[in-house]
Write a protein that holds these residues in place. Structure first.
Motif, PDB file in Angstrom:
ATOM      1  N   ALA A 102       0.745  -0.756  -0.364  1.00 25.52           N
ATOM      2  CA  ALA A 102       0.171   0.399  -0.271  1.00 25.52           C
ATOM      3  C   ALA A 102       0.954   1.262   0.092  1.00 25.52           C
ATOM      4  O   ALA A 102       2.301   0.421   0.665  1.00 25.52           O
ATOM      5  CB  ALA A 102      -0.698  -0.261   0.983  1.00 25.52           C
ATOM      6  N   MET A 157      -9.207   0.756   3.741  1.00 25.08           N
ATOM      7  CA  MET A 157      -8.706  -0.110   2.233  1.00 25.08           C
ATOM      8  C   MET A 157      -8.921  -1.323   2.842  1.00 25.08           C
ATOM      9  O   MET A 157      -9.169  -1.679   1.594  1.00 25.08           O
ATOM     10  CB  MET A 157      -7.155   0.463   2.055  1.00 25.08           C
ATOM     11  CG  MET A 157      -6.821   0.023   0.889  1.00 25.08           C
ATOM     12  SD  MET A 157      -5.520   0.665   0.911  1.00 25.08           S
ATOM     13  CE  MET A 157      -4.091  -0.765   1.974  1.00 25.08           C
ATOM     14  N   GLU A 185      -9.847   0.045  -3.022  1.00 24.49           N
ATOM     15  CA  GLU A 185      -8.274   0.311  -3.914  1.00 24.49           C
ATOM     16  C   GLU A 185      -7.366   1.622  -3.389  1.00 24.49           C
ATOM     17  O   GLU A 185      -6.238   1.657  -3.137  1.00 24.49           O
ATOM     18  CB  GLU A 185      -8.506   0.462  -4.888  1.00 24.49           C
ATOM     19  CG  GLU A 185      -8.414  -1.605  -5.577  1.00 24.49           C
ATOM     20  CD  GLU A 185      -9.512  -2.563  -5.028  1.00 24.49           C
ATOM     21  OE1 GLU A 185     -10.739  -1.694  -5.526  1.00 24.49           O
ATOM     22  OE2 GLU A 185      -9.415  -3.370  -5.478  1.00 24.49           O
ATOM     23  N   MET A 206      -2.891   4.464  -1.640  1.00 23.74           N
ATOM     24  CA  MET A 206      -3.206   3.368  -2.267  1.00 23.74           C
ATOM     25  C   MET A 206      -3.101   1.798  -2.932  1.00 23.74           C
ATOM     26  O   MET A 206      -1.792   1.899  -2.184  1.00 23.74           O
ATOM     27  CB  MET A 206      -3.730   3.953  -3.794  1.00 23.74           C
ATOM     28  CG  MET A 206      -2.709   4.854  -3.717  1.00 23.74           C
ATOM     29  SD  MET A 206      -2.153   5.527  -5.427  1.00 23.74           S
ATOM     30  CE  MET A 206      -0.462   6.140  -5.174  1.00 23.74           C
ATOM     31  N   ASP A 207      -4.166   1.019  -2.602  1.00 24.49           N
ATOM     32  CA  ASP A 207      -3.665  -0.181  -3.478  1.00 24.49           C
ATOM     33  C   ASP A 207      -2.378   0.064  -3.987  1.00 24.49           C
ATOM     34  O   ASP A 207      -2.313  -0.042  -5.128  1.00 24.49           O
ATOM     35  CB  ASP A 207      -4.395  -1.304  -3.316  1.00 24.49           C
ATOM     36  CG  ASP A 207      -4.683  -2.729  -3.358  1.00 24.49           C
ATOM     37  OD1 ASP A 207      -3.942  -3.148  -3.000  1.00 24.49           O
ATOM     38  OD2 ASP A 207      -3.941  -3.150  -4.598  1.00 24.49           O
ATOM     39  N   ARG A 208      -1.505  -1.968  -4.378  1.00 23.45           N
ATOM     40  CA  ARG A 208      -0.482  -1.321  -5.251  1.00 23.45           C
ATOM     41  C   ARG A 208      -1.010  -1.732  -6.608  1.00 23.45           C
ATOM     42  O   ARG A 208      -0.704  -0.730  -7.565  1.00 23.45           O
ATOM     43  CB  ARG A 208      -0.263  -3.094  -4.949  1.00 23.45           C
ATOM     44  CG  ARG A 208       1.239  -3.732  -5.195  1.00 23.45           C
ATOM     45  CD  ARG A 208       2.901  -3.388  -6.016  1.00 23.45           C
ATOM     46  NE  ARG A 208       3.158  -2.426  -4.988  1.00 23.45           N
ATOM     47  CZ  ARG A 208       4.752  -1.967  -5.695  1.00 23.45           C
ATOM     48  NH1 ARG A 208       4.449  -1.575  -7.118  1.00 23.45           N
ATOM     49  NH2 ARG A 208       4.889  -0.709  -4.782  1.00 23.45           N
ATOM     50  N   LYS A 209      -2.464  -2.176  -6.814  1.00 22.50           N
ATOM     51  CA  LYS A 209      -3.060  -2.652  -8.182  1.00 22.50           C
ATOM     52  C   LYS A 209      -3.628  -1.243  -8.963  1.00 22.50           C
ATOM     53  O   LYS A 209      -2.912  -1.367  -9.874  1.00 22.50           O
ATOM     54  CB  LYS A 209      -4.398  -2.714  -8.650  1.00 22.50           C
ATOM     55  CG  LYS A 209      -4.169  -4.168  -7.482  1.00 22.50           C
ATOM     56  CD  LYS A 209      -5.832  -4.918  -7.749  1.00 22.50           C
ATOM     57  CE  LYS A 209      -5.948  -5.428  -6.480  1.00 22.50           C
ATOM     58  NZ  LYS A 209      -7.401  -5.249  -5.441  1.00 22.50           N
ATOM     59  N   ILE A 210      -3.464  -0.117  -8.083  1.00 23.48           N
ATOM     60  CA  ILE A 210      -3.534   0.778  -8.217  1.00 23.48           C
ATOM     61  C   ILE A 210      -2.075   1.705  -8.853  1.00 23.48           C
ATOM     62  O   ILE A 210      -1.920   2.616  -9.861  1.00 23.48           O
ATOM     63  CB  ILE A 210      -4.146   2.068  -7.688  1.00 23.48           C
ATOM     64  CG1 ILE A 210      -5.894   2.121  -7.422  1.00 23.48           C
ATOM     65  CG2 ILE A 210      -4.078   3.673  -8.128  1.00 23.48           C
ATOM     66  CD1 ILE A 210      -6.834   2.085  -7.951  1.00 23.48           C
ATOM     67  N   PHE A 222     -11.805   0.888 -10.339  1.00 22.43           N
ATOM     68  CA  PHE A 222     -11.623   0.057  -8.698  1.00 22.43           C
ATOM     69  C   PHE A 222     -12.916   0.958  -7.923  1.00 22.43           C
ATOM     70  O   PHE A 222     -13.473   2.128  -7.982  1.00 22.43           O
ATOM     71  CB  PHE A 222     -10.236   0.349  -8.692  1.00 22.43           C
ATOM     72  CG  PHE A 222      -9.441  -1.017  -9.410  1.00 22.43           C
ATOM     73  CD1 PHE A 222      -9.683  -2.066  -9.023  1.00 22.43           C
ATOM     74  CD2 PHE A 222      -8.308  -0.493  -9.844  1.00 22.43           C
ATOM     75  CE1 PHE A 222      -8.400  -3.282  -9.541  1.00 22.43           C
ATOM     76  CE2 PHE A 222      -7.553  -0.617 -10.399  1.00 22.43           C
ATOM     77  CZ  PHE A 222      -7.794  -2.417 -10.944  1.00 22.43           C
ATOM     78  N   GLN A 269     -13.587   2.868  -4.536  1.00 19.73           N
ATOM     79  CA  GLN A 269     -12.555   4.697  -4.124  1.00 19.73           C
ATOM     80  C   GLN A 269     -13.728   4.671  -3.180  1.00 19.73           C
ATOM     81  O   GLN A 269     -14.449   5.081  -3.368  1.00 19.73           O
ATOM     82  CB  GLN A 269     -12.280   5.512  -4.946  1.00 19.73           C
ATOM     83  CG  GLN A 269     -11.813   5.310  -6.206  1.00 19.73           C
ATOM     84  CD  GLN A 269     -10.456   5.689  -6.920  1.00 19.73           C
ATOM     85  OE1 GLN A 269     -10.655   6.904  -6.917  1.00 19.73           O
ATOM     86  NE2 GLN A 269     -10.101   5.507  -8.110  1.00 19.73           N
TER      87      GLN A 269
END
Ligand code: UDP
Ligand code: MG
Length: 310
Positions: A88, A110, A115, A160-164, A187, A189
């Motif tokens: 994160a 989160m 995300e 924010m998450d790694r994916k973002i 995603f 939010q």
């Protein structure tokens, strides 16, 4: 693997760095997660770099990037995001306007299944009437003219998450407007609300010029509305000119009353000239951003760092 990375852009923040470190490490230590603090020195002219390097020599979780000059806040944050490892990542200002104590709440939110959790200002303290008014007006206009829902009254303070992050790193634009880009990614939010504090010490690094450029980056990056409105206006003026032409021809050939008319001539001349210049200026704003992207220069240059990953 690191749990939480904190990205901190730094421009002349010598009076805030120690307290910021203390509050961040206090909060993160209590959370019991592993973390790194990524300081990005954006060409500070004061002792910020020396202070950061001093922290880095004492604490292994302190990382830093030092830019070759001032590249601007959004680019400093981008550079930090490029280098962090966390699952994160939090973006936070160095001046303590964004309270680090909110991070546990944001992290928990989160983990509820979002995300992105951004922090939305309920109120802003210690900022000029001018800044508050322009910001309020700007975010609302931008929201109306874009198809992306960019949250109002929200800065870059968020988790924010790694994916973002992985998507964000794929977005090639040179004129960064991160809060818009993150909204665009999608995603799930959500937000938490907070009272924006006064700057702890020092002065704002956002001059009027930087603010204006940032606002234009937001508009041009997420909306073609200014281009469209100019086209509509062009049609409107042309239609008007058509009726005036009929009237002029009628005066010339039918009523014979045509000698005077200097004032209307001057007015329409100046008016059309002005409209054209505005139109060209708007096109120019888009064009210059295209130009920046085509030139494809590196976004920033690092002079010194203790981070060895690419
Ligand atoms: N900042 C930066 N480069 C700049 C201007 C600002 O890295 O050219 C940093 C600054 O040190 C702070 C954050 O960006 O951590 C927000 O800037 P500031 O507090 O000056 O902006 P304001 O809160 O007044 O909008
Ligand atoms: Mg600030």
């Amino acid at each position: 693997m690191i749990d939480i990375s904190i990205v901190i852009p730094i421009y002349n923040e010598e009076a805030n760095i120690q307290l910021l470190y203390d509050r961040l490490s206090g909060v993160l230590g209590e959370m019991g997660k592993s973390y790194e603090l990524m300081f990005v020195n954006d060409g500070s002219k004061d002792r910020s770099l020396a202070l950061i390097k001093d922290l880095a020599s004492k604490y292994p979780e302190v990382r830093y990037l030092d830019f070759s000059r001032n590249f601007g806040h959004q680019i400093a944050v981008t550079a930090g995001l490029d280098r962090v490892e966390g699952e994160a990542v939090v973006i936070i200002d160095a001046d303590l306007q964004d309270p680090p104590e909110l991070i546990p709440d944001m992290y928990a939110r989160m983990k509820d299944g979002f995300e992105v959790v951004y922090a939305r200002r309920k109120s802003r303290k210690g900022e000029s009437w001018f800044k508050r008014a322009t910001a309020k007006w700007f975010y609302r206009v931008l929201a109306r003219i874009t198809s992306v829902e960019i949250p109002v009254d929200t800065g870059d303070f968020r988790i924010m998450d790694r994916k973002i992050l992985d998507v964000l790193k794929q977005m090639p634009e040179k004129n960064k407007y991160l809060r818009g880009q993150i909204a665009w990614i999608g995603f799930r939010q959500t937000y938490i609300e907070y009272e924006r504090q006064e700057r702890h010490a020092g002065e704002t690094g956002y001059t009027f010029r930087k603010m204006l450029r940032f606002a234009l980056d937001g508009i041009t990056g997420f909306s073609d509305f200014p281009l469209k409105i100019v086209t509509y206006f062009g049609f409107l003026v042309t239609a008007f000119a058509f009726f005036v032409a009929i009237y002029v021809l009628y005066s010339r050939f039918v009523s014979g009353n045509y000698v005077q008319g200097w004032s209307s001539l001057m007015i329409s001349l100046l008016f059309i000239g002005g409209v054209q210049m505005i139109a060209i200026g708007i096109i120019g704003e888009y064009l210059s951003r295209m130009n920046t992207n085509v030139r494809n220069r590196p976004l920033y240059i690092i002079r010194e760092t203790n981070v060895d990953r690419e």
